[in-house]
Design a protein around this motif. Structure first.
Motif, PDB file in Angstrom:
ATOM      1  N   GLY A  94      42.913  -5.230 -13.158  1.00 53.65           N
ATOM      2  CA  GLY A  94      42.993  -5.694 -11.529  1.00 53.65           C
ATOM      3  C   GLY A  94      42.428  -6.961 -11.435  1.00 53.65           C
ATOM      4  N   THR A  95      41.690  -7.737 -12.249  1.00 54.22           N
ATOM      5  CA  THR A  95      41.356  -8.903 -12.017  1.00 54.22           C
ATOM      6  C   THR A  95      42.349 -10.027 -12.741  1.00 54.22           C
ATOM      7  OG1 THR A  95      38.999  -8.145 -12.484  1.00 54.22           O
ATOM      8  CG2 THR A  95      39.567 -10.460 -12.950  1.00 54.22           C
ATOM      9  N   ILE A  96      42.805 -10.927 -11.753  1.00 56.00           N
ATOM     10  CA  ILE A  96      43.771 -11.908 -12.150  1.00 56.00           C
ATOM     11  C   ILE A  96      42.992 -13.152 -12.624  1.00 56.00           C
ATOM     12  CG2 ILE A  96      45.620 -13.496 -11.268  1.00 56.00           C
ATOM     13  CD1 ILE A  96      46.210 -10.446 -10.964  1.00 56.00           C
ATOM     14  N   MET A  97      43.330 -13.467 -13.748  1.00 59.90           N
ATOM     15  CA  MET A  97      42.848 -14.665 -14.511  1.00 59.90           C
ATOM     16  C   MET A  97      43.893 -15.761 -14.548  1.00 59.90           C
ATOM     17  SD  MET A  97      40.399 -13.101 -17.442  1.00 59.90           S
ATOM     18  CE  MET A  97      41.327 -11.592 -17.875  1.00 59.90           C
ATOM     19  N   THR A  98      43.483 -17.135 -14.251  1.00 61.24           N
ATOM     20  CA  THR A  98      44.694 -18.045 -14.326  1.00 61.24           C
ATOM     21  C   THR A  98      44.123 -19.068 -15.139  1.00 61.24           C
ATOM     22  OG1 THR A  98      43.731 -19.259 -12.313  1.00 61.24           O
ATOM     23  CG2 THR A  98      45.521 -17.617 -11.882  1.00 61.24           C
ATOM     24  N   GLY A  99      44.957 -19.978 -15.614  1.00 63.68           N
ATOM     25  CA  GLY A  99      44.519 -21.097 -16.483  1.00 63.68           C
ATOM     26  C   GLY A  99      45.826 -21.821 -16.732  1.00 63.68           C
ATOM     27  N   THR A 100      45.431 -23.080 -17.533  1.00 68.38           N
ATOM     28  CA  THR A 100      46.420 -23.811 -17.952  1.00 68.38           C
ATOM     29  C   THR A 100      46.121 -24.374 -19.447  1.00 68.38           C
ATOM     30  OG1 THR A 100      46.718 -24.890 -16.117  1.00 68.38           O
ATOM     31  CG2 THR A 100      47.472 -26.109 -17.759  1.00 68.38           C
ATOM     32  N   ASP A 101      47.005 -24.082 -20.361  1.00 70.04           N
ATOM     33  CA  ASP A 101      46.883 -24.469 -21.829  1.00 70.04           C
ATOM     34  C   ASP A 101      47.458 -25.688 -22.127  1.00 70.04           C
ATOM     35  OD1 ASP A 101      45.576 -22.338 -22.266  1.00 70.04           O
ATOM     36  OD2 ASP A 101      46.861 -21.002 -23.025  1.00 70.04           O
ATOM     37  N   CYS A 102      47.155 -26.515 -23.075  1.00 67.83           N
ATOM     38  CA  CYS A 102      47.842 -27.541 -23.603  1.00 67.83           C
ATOM     39  C   CYS A 102      48.658 -27.054 -24.834  1.00 67.83           C
ATOM     40  CB  CYS A 102      47.043 -28.720 -23.734  1.00 67.83           C
ATOM     41  SG  CYS A 102      47.918 -30.198 -24.376  1.00 67.83           S
ATOM     42  N   ALA A 103      50.177 -27.217 -24.862  1.00 69.73           N
ATOM     43  CA  ALA A 103      50.738 -26.802 -26.079  1.00 69.73           C
ATOM     44  C   ALA A 103      51.234 -28.470 -26.728  1.00 69.73           C
ATOM     45  CB  ALA A 103      52.101 -26.150 -25.563  1.00 69.73           C
ATOM     46  N   THR A 104      50.639 -28.704 -27.855  1.00 77.09           N
ATOM     47  CA  THR A 104      51.237 -29.783 -28.557  1.00 77.09           C
ATOM     48  C   THR A 104      52.255 -29.442 -29.270  1.00 77.09           C
ATOM     49  OG1 THR A 104      49.793 -29.002 -30.306  1.00 77.09           O
ATOM     50  CG2 THR A 104      48.613 -30.707 -28.853  1.00 77.09           C
ATOM     51  N   PRO A 105      53.270 -30.708 -29.582  1.00 75.68           N
ATOM     52  CA  PRO A 105      54.430 -30.273 -30.291  1.00 75.68           C
ATOM     53  C   PRO A 105      54.095 -29.523 -31.750  1.00 75.68           C
ATOM     54  CG  PRO A 105      54.167 -32.798 -29.747  1.00 75.68           C
ATOM     55  CD  PRO A 105      52.934 -32.019 -29.587  1.00 75.68           C
ATOM     56  N   GLY A 106      55.104 -28.282 -31.571  1.00 79.30           N
ATOM     57  CA  GLY A 106      54.974 -27.415 -32.794  1.00 79.30           C
ATOM     58  C   GLY A 106      54.051 -26.415 -32.572  1.00 79.30           C
ATOM     59  N   ASP A 107      53.375 -26.309 -31.177  1.00 79.20           N
ATOM     60  CA  ASP A 107      52.440 -25.344 -30.785  1.00 79.20           C
ATOM     61  C   ASP A 107      53.235 -23.887 -30.302  1.00 79.20           C
ATOM     62  OD1 ASP A 107      50.085 -24.066 -30.398  1.00 79.20           O
ATOM     63  OD2 ASP A 107      49.468 -25.506 -28.673  1.00 79.20           O
ATOM     64  N   GLY A 108      52.579 -22.807 -30.447  1.00 76.86           N
ATOM     65  CA  GLY A 108      53.238 -21.683 -29.924  1.00 76.86           C
ATOM     66  C   GLY A 108      52.049 -20.507 -29.821  1.00 76.86           C
ATOM     67  N   PHE A 109      52.708 -19.520 -28.926  1.00 78.57           N
ATOM     68  CA  PHE A 109      51.802 -18.206 -29.004  1.00 78.57           C
ATOM     69  C   PHE A 109      50.620 -18.127 -27.988  1.00 78.57           C
ATOM     70  CE2 PHE A 109      54.008 -18.106 -32.949  1.00 78.57           C
ATOM     71  CZ  PHE A 109      54.451 -16.623 -33.115  1.00 78.57           C
ATOM     72  N   PHE A 110      50.988 -16.867 -26.827  1.00 80.34           N
ATOM     73  CA  PHE A 110      49.860 -16.456 -26.193  1.00 80.34           C
ATOM     74  C   PHE A 110      49.245 -15.367 -26.936  1.00 80.34           C
ATOM     75  CE2 PHE A 110      52.153 -17.984 -22.329  1.00 80.34           C
ATOM     76  CZ  PHE A 110      51.387 -19.054 -22.223  1.00 80.34           C
ATOM     77  N   TYR A 111      50.049 -14.491 -27.853  1.00 81.41           N
ATOM     78  CA  TYR A 111      49.462 -13.121 -28.418  1.00 81.41           C
ATOM     79  C   TYR A 111      49.208 -11.883 -27.361  1.00 81.41           C
ATOM     80  CZ  TYR A 111      48.316 -16.155 -32.199  1.00 81.41           C
ATOM     81  OH  TYR A 111      48.156 -16.902 -33.304  1.00 81.41           O
ATOM     82  N   VAL A 112      49.205 -12.275 -26.127  1.00 79.92           N
ATOM     83  CA  VAL A 112      49.424 -11.212 -25.193  1.00 79.92           C
ATOM     84  C   VAL A 112      50.271 -11.721 -23.888  1.00 79.92           C
ATOM     85  CG1 VAL A 112      46.729 -10.248 -25.462  1.00 79.92           C
ATOM     86  CG2 VAL A 112      47.401 -12.245 -23.930  1.00 79.92           C
TER      87      VAL A 112
END
Length: 127
Positions: A94-112
């Motif tokens: 019920g708690t909304i979290m927000t954010g911004t991630d930096c994806a460098t070339p070849g980067d990936g995955f949130f896992y959730v």
């Protein structure tokens, strides 16, 4: 009281997958293979459907430009030669979290699974 902080810590921990700053980014040179994401694109998949650690289902987002919307993203792959900023939302009990991630070339995955709301290109190419 500590539960939201513990969850936030877990989310932050699983999101930290960027390579060391000394690593010279190369197109498609990431830790995870690009699967069916084509060179020059940024891809997001809604589910974990990787029998051999390689994405095989159709991505929910494939872009070469700035994008804004709302899709489910379980993982992503930056198959470009520039850094991408990915804005996300995550509902934790019920708690909304927000954010911004930096994806460098070849980067990936949130896992959730997360709600991806924006992909923009870092013009300075620095994360």
């Amino acid at each position: 009281m500590l539960k939201p902080f513990a969850i936030a810590g877990v989310v932050a921990g699983v999101l930290a997958v960027t390579p060391p700053a000394s690593a010279a980014p190369q197109l498609g040179a990431g830790v995870y293979p690009p699967g069916n994401c084509q060179p020059g694109t940024f891809c997001v998949w809604p589910h974990w459907d990787h029998p051999n650690g390689v994405p095989t289902e159709t991505p929910s987002l494939v872009t070469t430009t700035e994008w804004t919307g709302n899709i489910t993203g379980f993982n992503y792959y930056n198959y470009t030669d520039r850094n991408a900023a990915i804005s996300w939302r995550f509902n934790s009990a019920g708690t909304i979290m927000t954010g911004t991630d930096c994806a460098t070339p070849g980067d990936g995955f949130f896992y959730v699974p997360m709600g991806v709301t924006k992909v923009s290109w870092n013009t300075a190419n620095v994360c």
